[in-house]
Design a protein around this motif. Structure first.
Motif, PDB file in Angstrom:
ATOM      1  N   ARG A  97       9.022 -14.445  49.238  1.00 34.78           N
ATOM      2  CA  ARG A  97       9.098 -14.469  47.790  1.00 34.78           C
ATOM      3  C   ARG A  97      10.119 -13.153  47.417  1.00 34.78           C
ATOM      4  NH1 ARG A  97       6.527 -17.987  44.670  1.00 34.78           N
ATOM      5  NH2 ARG A  97       4.874 -19.381  45.849  1.00 34.78           N
ATOM      6  N   ILE A 102      11.466 -14.251  43.376  1.00 32.52           N
ATOM      7  CA  ILE A 102      10.736 -15.171  42.623  1.00 32.52           C
ATOM      8  C   ILE A 102       9.184 -14.771  42.616  1.00 32.52           C
ATOM      9  CG2 ILE A 102      11.991 -17.191  42.818  1.00 32.52           C
ATOM     10  CD1 ILE A 102      10.120 -18.138  45.109  1.00 32.52           C
ATOM     11  N   THR A 106       6.184 -19.199  40.642  1.00 35.30           N
ATOM     12  CA  THR A 106       7.236 -19.955  40.969  1.00 35.30           C
ATOM     13  C   THR A 106       6.840 -21.201  42.375  1.00 35.30           C
ATOM     14  OG1 THR A 106       8.794 -18.558  40.297  1.00 35.30           O
ATOM     15  CG2 THR A 106       9.780 -20.297  41.710  1.00 35.30           C
ATOM     16  N   VAL A 130      13.302 -23.180  46.994  1.00 40.24           N
ATOM     17  CA  VAL A 130      12.759 -23.345  45.513  1.00 40.24           C
ATOM     18  C   VAL A 130      13.347 -24.674  45.050  1.00 40.24           C
ATOM     19  CG1 VAL A 130      13.133 -21.852  43.439  1.00 40.24           C
ATOM     20  CG2 VAL A 130      13.092 -20.768  45.245  1.00 40.24           C
ATOM     21  N   SER A 132      13.419 -25.989  42.282  1.00 37.00           N
ATOM     22  CA  SER A 132      13.928 -26.172  41.078  1.00 37.00           C
ATOM     23  C   SER A 132      15.236 -25.819  40.756  1.00 37.00           C
ATOM     24  CB  SER A 132      13.014 -25.450  39.855  1.00 37.00           C
ATOM     25  OG  SER A 132      13.511 -23.990  40.558  1.00 37.00           O
TER      26      SER A 132
END
Length: 221
Positions: A97, A102, A106, A130, A132
């Motif tokens: 992370r 992030i 997240t 990730v 997104s």
């Protein structure tokens, strides 16, 4: 005759042709040949070092492995597949992370795969990414297919940043695995945003079979 006598003129013309040759070749769309790899009959340790160098120089592990498979004849069809390892879930370590920039809130997805070529398992990889930062189509492909990650996210125009790398010869044995190279890398999209953290363990089966000389050791398995 002008400012040059004939011998000087000929030497000048030859030098001009030689100087222009590389420019002409590039203008025609030719790409300079990559550095030569290890010799065909190189030792296993030298082959591991050669593969290591190529992976660090490339932007896609998938593309590098397919070229490696073709060059060393590891399969009739040098096509790399990502075989999903189902039923495995690993929470992202703190360093993952942190590298992805992030926070704990997240969402991350995890994908464990074996990259294969023909009947060989070339590597096993843990990948946290990730979702997104990927398109819906990319996320669907990663969830539902055996396509390698690098091939799916290629439209992101990503760059690969190596964080850690280490060779093992003799191989590092862990249960049924014999790892010859470990690489940890971060992938950044065209906007320089980190979106994937991958840990790749390249297996001994990535090396071509070797025929020993008379009185030599047994061939690589």
């Amino acid at each position: 005759m002008g400012p040059f006598n004939r011998p000087d003129r000929l030497r000048w013309q030859a030098a001009s042709v030689l100087a222009a040759a590389p420019i002409a070749a590039l203008a025609a769309g030719d790409v300079p040949a990559p550095p030569l790899g290890a010799p065909v009959h190189a030792s296993p340790a030298a082959l591991v070092a050669d593969l290591h160098r190529r992976l660090l120089a490339g932007q896609s592990a998938t593309a590098t492995l397919e070229a490696w498979c073709a060059e060393h004849g590891l399969a009739d069809t040098p096509r790399v597949r990502a075989v999903r390892v189902r039923g495995v879930q690993r929470d992202a370590p703190v360093e993952v992370r942190s590298a992805l920039a992030i926070d704990d809130a997240t969402p991350l997805r995890y994908r464990r795969v074996q990259l294969t070529c023909g009947q060989r398992v070339l590597s096993e990889a843990d990948n946290w990414y990730v979702p997104s930062l990927l398109t819906a189509a990319m996320n669907h492909a990663l969830d539902s297919s055996d396509e390698p990650f690098g091939r799916v996210v290629a439209p992101l125009d990503f760059k690969r940043q190596t964080l850690h790398d280490r060779e093992f010869w003799p191989p590092r044995v862990d249960g049924a695995r014999a790892t010859v190279l470990e690489v940890r890398a971060l992938l950044r999209d065209g906007q320089r945003r980190p979106f994937s953290y991958v840990v790749e363990n390249y297996q001994q089966d990535i090396l071509p079979r070797q025929t020993p000389a008379a009185g030599g050791t047994a061939p690589h398995r």
